[in-house]
Design a protein around this motif. Sequence first.
Motif, mmCIF file in Angstrom:
data_model
loop_
_atom_site.group_PDB
_atom_site.id
_atom_site.type_symbol
_atom_site.label_atom_id
_atom_site.label_comp_id
_atom_site.label_asym_id
_atom_site.label_seq_id
_atom_site.Cartn_x
_atom_site.Cartn_y
_atom_site.Cartn_z
ATOM 1 N N ASP A 206 31.426 -13.801 -29.961
ATOM 2 C CA ASP A 206 31.144 -12.695 -29.171
ATOM 3 C C ASP A 206 30.272 -12.905 -27.742
ATOM 4 O O ASP A 206 29.637 -11.844 -27.507
ATOM 5 N N GLY A 207 30.220 -13.806 -27.402
ATOM 6 C CA GLY A 207 29.162 -14.219 -26.163
ATOM 7 C C GLY A 207 27.640 -14.573 -26.641
ATOM 8 O O GLY A 207 26.919 -14.507 -25.611
ATOM 9 N N TYR A 208 27.486 -14.791 -27.815
ATOM 10 C CA TYR A 208 26.259 -15.219 -28.277
ATOM 11 C C TYR A 208 26.074 -16.474 -28.801
ATOM 12 O O TYR A 208 27.244 -17.143 -29.575
ATOM 13 N N LEU A 223 15.269 -22.393 -33.731
ATOM 14 C CA LEU A 223 16.579 -21.736 -33.724
ATOM 15 C C LEU A 223 16.481 -20.738 -32.580
ATOM 16 O O LEU A 223 15.729 -19.708 -32.568
ATOM 17 N N ILE A 224 17.123 -20.756 -31.544
ATOM 18 C CA ILE A 224 17.268 -19.962 -30.454
ATOM 19 C C ILE A 224 18.778 -19.214 -30.513
ATOM 20 O O ILE A 224 19.719 -19.942 -30.292
ATOM 21 N N VAL A 225 18.944 -18.078 -30.314
ATOM 22 C CA VAL A 225 19.815 -17.272 -29.972
ATOM 23 C C VAL A 225 19.974 -16.857 -28.541
ATOM 24 O O VAL A 225 19.032 -16.370 -27.766
ATOM 25 N N SER A 230 24.147 -12.311 -20.051
ATOM 26 C CA SER A 230 22.714 -11.867 -19.422
ATOM 27 C C SER A 230 21.888 -13.264 -19.219
ATOM 28 O O SER A 230 21.055 -13.174 -18.277
ATOM 29 N N GLY A 231 22.120 -14.475 -19.928
ATOM 30 C CA GLY A 231 21.204 -15.358 -19.696
ATOM 31 C C GLY A 231 19.900 -15.348 -20.721
ATOM 32 O O GLY A 231 19.061 -16.276 -20.735
ATOM 33 N N ASP A 277 16.633 -9.899 -33.530
ATOM 34 C CA ASP A 277 17.483 -9.250 -32.644
ATOM 35 C C ASP A 277 18.116 -9.882 -31.861
ATOM 36 O O ASP A 277 17.650 -10.557 -31.015
ATOM 37 N N LEU A 278 19.365 -9.423 -31.475
ATOM 38 C CA LEU A 278 20.323 -10.139 -30.412
ATOM 39 C C LEU A 278 19.672 -9.799 -29.016
ATOM 40 O O LEU A 278 19.442 -8.464 -28.909
#
Length: 279
Positions: A206-208, A223-225, A230-231, A277-278
């Motif tokens: 879903d865009g992540y 680990l990077i989300v 939005s970038g 948090d996303l």
Amino acid sequence: MTTLISRMILFCALSFPAFSFAITIQGNIHPERFTFFLTEKGGEMLRDMNNEAVSVKLNNKAGFNAEAQSKAAAANISPLLYAASPLEQNFIRYDGKPVKALTCLITTRTMPGQNKNYAWEETYCLDETGAAYIGTKGWPSRTIFSKSCAVGAADCPVYLSMNNDPPTLRNDTVQYIPYNRERMNGQKEHNPEPKPTPAETVTEQDGYVVSFVKASNCADNKLIVKNTSSGKSAVIAGLNGCTFDPKTNAVIIFTQNEYVGVYSGPTNASQEIASADLP
């Protein structure tokens, strides 16, 4: 009045001995000194300002760009810049690395005027490499450091020492090494630009996108989300980069709950070991 003060500050900064390997701080120096331990973001802000200051000197620019000025205002400090001197005679950090810590003090300066004396405060800081910073609005902003300690307290490092410090006071200062064009050019020839850090996509939804970024030291693995719309991105805190394995540790994005979880086993039925948090 503000314009007058800013001009006076510039004049006083230029009056310092630029050929010395020590900063001369004039005025009524306040007794308090603090060491500030910067956050990752705060250290990167100062790195970016230092890089811009180096560019100003090497390219004969009139001053900082708008982005660097904005960061300086947010941090309450900026690199100490001798406007009339070349980079080799400044105390600007040029290694391109984030700043880890600063020791700072405040001094009150005065200047006689026609009808009254003018007074203002200046903040001076040195980082762990001896590079210098200046401000005029008190201590560095709380937004750039995670903790601080008073100089003289147990286990408090001191990166800015004074000539009249007692011999028993801790001293962690290092002699600043001035910029040298020939040495820096030689380093570039012998140390080519490093290849981009490899990143492995662990999961996306879903865009992540969650990526596992490996470093030369496993403790620095991250680990990077990232929000692809939005970038914006966020590091998943609490992860042990040496033990995480994308093949055995489940990473699940919960878009409705707006967070991502990392688990000790292959499903979210196992123990959660890290989350964020996303963005």
